[in-house]
Design an enzyme around this catalytic site. Structure first.
Site, PDB file in Angstrom:
ATOM      1  CG  LEU A 121      30.641  47.886 -32.699  1.00  0.00           C
ATOM      2  CD1 LEU A 121      31.078  47.764 -34.163  1.00  0.00           C
ATOM      3  CD2 LEU A 121      30.466  46.509 -32.097  1.00  0.00           C
ATOM      4  CG  ASP A 122      33.861  46.728 -26.463  1.00  0.00           C
ATOM      5  OD1 ASP A 122      33.325  47.698 -25.911  1.00  0.00           O
ATOM      6  OD2 ASP A 122      33.668  45.546 -26.116  1.00  0.00           O
TER       7      ASP A 122
END
Length: 302
Positions: free
Chosen positions: A47-48
């Protein structure tokens, strides 16, 4: 003064982590691994740092199915700002261009969204972990190099407009593996003629965990400090196999499977299967071909 070393132990299972914003997926994994004192751990797809939400973390034998969860269907809620494009396609990047936002209503946006649903070709963000020449794209971008991000085919199952009050809108996206929501939002902005970037992103679920009971890092630390057994905070590995047909083997065949031997039976269901003992203990994953040949792929030591 000598500091005591942390004693790590074997821990098998899956933690449904609610990742906070501002931290990388790997950093979140390492914090959780230290708190749990788990010897071996892995996450199921990044996930960013800006993003929050479900990040399944696999420990011990469950790391053998991390790649399968990486390929799973996922769902996100995205908060979008229209009128501005950035270097990263999200709020963390530098502004590239600002354009006026046209007058929009939900009906207009809903009419355009289908262009982004189905099997589509999508250019990855230049600030992404995709590798080119053995190096992540983001490393090249940070050095100021010209990055030619690859165009890949991805699958978007559904996009729902949740909210619209220009210049903001909110989308709910269900998509297949490899889809970049940042790219999806960037492309929607171009379709609308004004550009767009993600202001906030939350991952709601990852199949087969469509109704996840997530733990934050703070909640995990508090539970462990209160004396909770680490095993009680994890899902058993079998929960990650819910998307595969189950195949039970008798003791003799199971022993052969665990030795990596191929088994033939025309009653076997074709495709990838989760193999279990008669008493329900997962033994591994296998692939059954059209001739009924079961080929062991991943073996579990539980």
């Amino acid at each position: 003064m000598l500091m005591s070393r942390i004693s790590y132990r074997r821990l098998d299972g899956i933690l449904l982590l609610d990742k906070p914003a501002g931290i990388s997926s790997n950093s979140a994994l390492q914090v959780a691994r230290r708190l749990l004192r788990a010897k071996k751990g892995g996450h199921t797809g990044s996930l960013d740092p800006l993003a929050t939400g479900l990040l399944p973390l696999c420990f011990g034998e469950a790391t053998k199915i991390a790649g399968l969860l990486l390929d799973s269907t996922k769902a996100y809620d995205a908060d979008v700002l229209l009128g501005t494009t950035t270097t990263t396609d999200d709020a963390e990047g530098a502004v590239l261009l600002t354009r006026p936002v046209p007058t929009l209503d939900a009906e207009m946006v809903d009419a355009l969204i289908p262009q982004l649903i189905g099997r589509i070709r999508q250019r990855a963000p230049i600030y992404s972990a995709l590798k080119q020449g053995g190096e992540p794209l983001y490393a090249k971008a940070r050095r100021g190099e010209v990055v030619n991000a690859p165009v890949r085919e991805v699958e978007v199952h559904a996009i729902e407009l949740l909210f619209l009050a220009t210049p903001r809108l909110q989308l709910r996206v269900t998509c297949g593996s490899g889809t970049y929501i940042r790219s999806l939002v960037r492309d929607l902005g171009e379709i609308l003629g004004c550009g767009a970037h993600i202001n906030a992103l939350r991952r709601r679920w990852v199949a087969p965990f469509q109704i996840p009971k997530m733990l934050t890092l703070d909640a995990l630390e508090q539970a462990l400090s209160a004396g909770r057994d680490p095993d009680s905070l994890l899902l058993p590995l079998v929960e990650g196999l819910a998307g595969f047909p189950a195949l039970e083997l008798d003791a003799q065949r199971l022993a052969c499977f665990r030795l990596g031997q191929r088994l033939r039976d025309h009653s076997f269901q074709t495709g990838r299967v989760a193999v279990f003992s008669r008493d329900g203990i997962p033994a591994g994953l296998g692939e059954v071909d059209s001739e009924g040949l079961l080929v062991p792929q991943r073996l579990f030591n539980l």
